[in-house]
Enzyme design. Structure first.
Site, PDB file in Angstrom:
ATOM      1  N   LYS A  11     -21.312  67.195 -27.459  1.00  0.00           N
ATOM      2  CA  LYS A  11     -22.433  66.320 -27.802  1.00  0.00           C
ATOM      3  C   LYS A  11     -23.752  66.923 -27.323  1.00  0.00           C
ATOM      4  O   LYS A  11     -24.076  68.015 -27.716  1.00  0.00           O
ATOM      5  CB  LYS A  11     -22.164  64.920 -27.226  1.00  0.00           C
ATOM      6  CG  LYS A  11     -20.723  64.431 -27.427  1.00  0.00           C
ATOM      7  CD  LYS A  11     -20.362  64.174 -28.893  1.00  0.00           C
ATOM      8  CE  LYS A  11     -18.871  63.970 -29.112  1.00  0.00           C
ATOM      9  NZ  LYS A  11     -18.224  62.965 -28.300  1.00  0.00           N
ATOM     10  N   TYR A  25     -14.404  55.289 -24.386  1.00  0.00           N
ATOM     11  CA  TYR A  25     -14.288  56.118 -25.591  1.00  0.00           C
ATOM     12  C   TYR A  25     -12.871  55.997 -26.186  1.00  0.00           C
ATOM     13  O   TYR A  25     -11.882  55.989 -25.438  1.00  0.00           O
ATOM     14  CB  TYR A  25     -14.594  57.574 -25.210  1.00  0.00           C
ATOM     15  CG  TYR A  25     -14.431  58.551 -26.346  1.00  0.00           C
ATOM     16  CD1 TYR A  25     -15.364  58.606 -27.377  1.00  0.00           C
ATOM     17  CD2 TYR A  25     -13.338  59.402 -26.396  1.00  0.00           C
ATOM     18  CE1 TYR A  25     -15.199  59.489 -28.429  1.00  0.00           C
ATOM     19  CE2 TYR A  25     -13.173  60.301 -27.440  1.00  0.00           C
ATOM     20  CZ  TYR A  25     -14.111  60.337 -28.456  1.00  0.00           C
ATOM     21  OH  TYR A  25     -13.954  61.210 -29.496  1.00  0.00           O
ATOM     22  N   ASP A  62     -17.599  59.510 -17.085  1.00  0.00           N
ATOM     23  CA  ASP A  62     -17.880  60.250 -18.315  1.00  0.00           C
ATOM     24  C   ASP A  62     -19.406  60.218 -18.525  1.00  0.00           C
ATOM     25  O   ASP A  62     -19.974  59.177 -18.838  1.00  0.00           O
ATOM     26  CB  ASP A  62     -17.141  59.569 -19.478  1.00  0.00           C
ATOM     27  CG  ASP A  62     -17.299  60.312 -20.808  1.00  0.00           C
ATOM     28  OD1 ASP A  62     -18.328  60.985 -20.986  1.00  0.00           O
ATOM     29  OD2 ASP A  62     -16.405  60.195 -21.662  1.00  0.00           O
TER      30      ASP A  62
HETATM   31  C1  LIG Z   1     -16.874  62.689 -27.942  1.00  0.00           C
HETATM   32  C2  LIG Z   1     -16.612  62.009 -26.651  1.00  0.00           C
HETATM   33  C3  LIG Z   1     -15.476  62.321 -25.896  1.00  0.00           C
HETATM   34  C4  LIG Z   1     -14.411  63.302 -26.386  1.00  0.00           C
HETATM   35  O1  LIG Z   1     -14.891  64.595 -26.439  1.00  0.00           O
HETATM   36  P1  LIG Z   1     -14.329  65.703 -27.482  1.00  0.00           P
HETATM   37  O2  LIG Z   1     -15.190  66.878 -27.205  1.00  0.00           O
HETATM   38  O3  LIG Z   1     -14.511  65.132 -28.848  1.00  0.00           O
HETATM   39  O4  LIG Z   1     -12.904  65.915 -27.160  1.00  0.00           O
HETATM   40  C5  LIG Z   1     -15.318  61.695 -24.677  1.00  0.00           C
HETATM   41  N1  LIG Z   1     -16.217  60.790 -24.227  1.00  0.00           N
HETATM   42  C6  LIG Z   1     -17.309  60.462 -24.934  1.00  0.00           C
HETATM   43  C7  LIG Z   1     -18.266  59.467 -24.372  1.00  0.00           C
HETATM   44  C8  LIG Z   1     -17.540  61.056 -26.162  1.00  0.00           C
HETATM   45  O5  LIG Z   1     -18.627  60.710 -26.859  1.00  0.00           O
END
Ligand SMILES: *Cc1c(COP(=O)(O)O)cnc(C)c1O
Length: 394
Positions: A200, A103, A175
């Site tokens: 998300k 990311y 992640d």
């Molecule tokens: C959006 C996202 C992040 C960061 O998260 P935020 O809530 O925007 O700080 C990290 N990893 C992935 C895979 C993401 O899609």
């Protein structure tokens, strides 16, 4: 209240937060309190100051710990706050191995910030276990995975990486934003720290920014908790409540969106104006078998490649349903342009090297009727000039 006998779908609703024991409320009370009265000068209560702990945030932290199969969950003000705080487990002189299509925000913290504190890194193709093994150094302390990766949906063999890490005395971070514990539970595969942008799929409605970290090992959990409290990037109570509310429908949302994603991926992969489709639910995706082995689905995000930036422009101007925006994992479909959005922080040559070309678009499939989505894309793709499609795709 032990819930081990219930399915994941049921556990989303019937967890510790189901009923407030004080009042019987069936929605978690939002405790707007930054400090807590101590009734006994000799024995303080469970809560003292909200950075260290708040019952509303704690309800979310317990819920995600249970859903991921961990012992401790921690809620942060954003996904990046969770990821950055987890990196604070490292010290000067340590080295981290990172998946190359990580990311964009994680790329930024690793390359721009951690380097200033003497923490080294190497980017690797995490799908290549030999390459990962050859890049492990004596000071490698963390192997950082993202699977499926963003935006090319590459699948990492989680167990393979965990085995390498354990043999070399390093921790693994993963992640899990794209799949959530609904589809993939990395702690069960031996991963040490699971990270989320709860912004998300977990929250799911494009209305809140939140991050989560989950661990199985109590000692790592205690260290992370101390860092959460020290660094202070905690999640506010209103936002914690919104994530808890979103979680209740995670199963139905992801089920519906994943089914639609597969249909859209098939439609796009057969379309003459689309050069390539990246979705681990397609049988010709290189990570298809690994995905089937380690996850219960391919998720609701796919990427596809058009001829060039001009084709992207034409498509974006002509699709009517998806919002054109950063982010993913929401009730509405979201079309993103990685080169100018999530990966804008990456220098162009780094992007090209990773295959994040100017023709690449990412689609997070929402809850619209899938036939409407297919019709919308079909009509927009009609507006693109003809291309000579590469036959290598299948
Ligand atoms: C959006 C996202 C992040 C960061 O998260 P935020 O809530 O925007 O700080 C990290 N990893 C992935 C895979 C993401 O899609």
């Amino acid at each position: 209240m032990s819930n081990h006998e219930w399915s994941f779908q049921t556990k989303l609703l019937h967890n510790e937060a189901k009923v407030d024991l004080g009042t019987g409320a069936v929605s978690v009370p939002i405790h707007h309190s930054s400090t807590f009265h101590q009734f006994d000068v000799d024995k303080f209560g469970k809560y003292d100051y909200a950075r260290s702990g708040n019952p509303t945030r704690e309800a979310l932290e317990q819920a995600i710990a249970e859903l991921e199969g961990g012992t401790r969950g921690l809620a942060f003000s954003s996904g990046m706050a969770a990821i950055s705080t987890a990196f604070l487990l490292l010290s000067q002189g340590d080295h981290v191995l990172v998946t190359e299509d990580v990311y964009g925000g994680t790329f930024r913290i690793i390359t721009d910030v951690l380097t200033r504190f003497g923490i080294e890194h190497t980017f690797v193709d995490m799908t290549d276990l030999h390459q990962v093994a050859s890049e492990i150094r004596p000071n490698t302390k963390v192997i950082y995975m993202e699977t499926p990766s963003n935006p090319l949906l590459k699948v990492t063999d989680i167990r393979g990486i965990v085995n390498l890490a354990k043999a070399n005395g390093c921790l693994t971070f993963l992640d899990n934003t794209f799949l959530t514990p609904e589809l993939q539970r990395p702690l069960e595969l031996g991963v040490d720290v699971v990270l989320h942008s709860a912004t998300k799929f977990l929250a799911g409605h494009s209305d809140v920014l939140a991050g989560l970290a989950v661990v199985k090992d109590a000692e790592i959990g205690e260290r992370l908790y101390k860092l959460q409290n020290a660094f202070g990037a905690v999640l506010g109570v209103q936002d914690a409540w919104l994530v808890l509310r979103g979680l209740k429908t995670l199963h139905v949302r992801l089920k519906q969106s994943s089914e639609s994603a597969l249909k859209l991926a098939k439609f796009l992969s057969e379309h003459p104006k689309v050069e390539e489709v990246y979705y681990p639910g397609l049988s010709f995706h290189p990570g298809y078998e690994t995905q089937r082995y380690q996850a219960e689905g391919a998720g609701a995000v796919l990427s596809f490649k058009l001829a060039d930036g001009e084709a992207v422009k034409t498509l974006v101007q002509n699709v009517k349903l998806p919002v054109f925006a950063v982010s993913l994992g929401a009730v509405e479909s979201i079309l993103s342009y990685p080169a100018k959005m999530s990966h804008a922080a990456m220098p162009p040559e780094e992007r090209e090297k990773r295959g994040i070309s100017d023709g690449l678009l990412r689609l997070s499939v929402g809850l619209e009727n899938v036939d409407d989505l297919i019709k919308d894309f079909a009509e927009a793709l009609e507006k693109l000039p003809q291309i000579n499609r590469k036959e290598s795709v299948r």
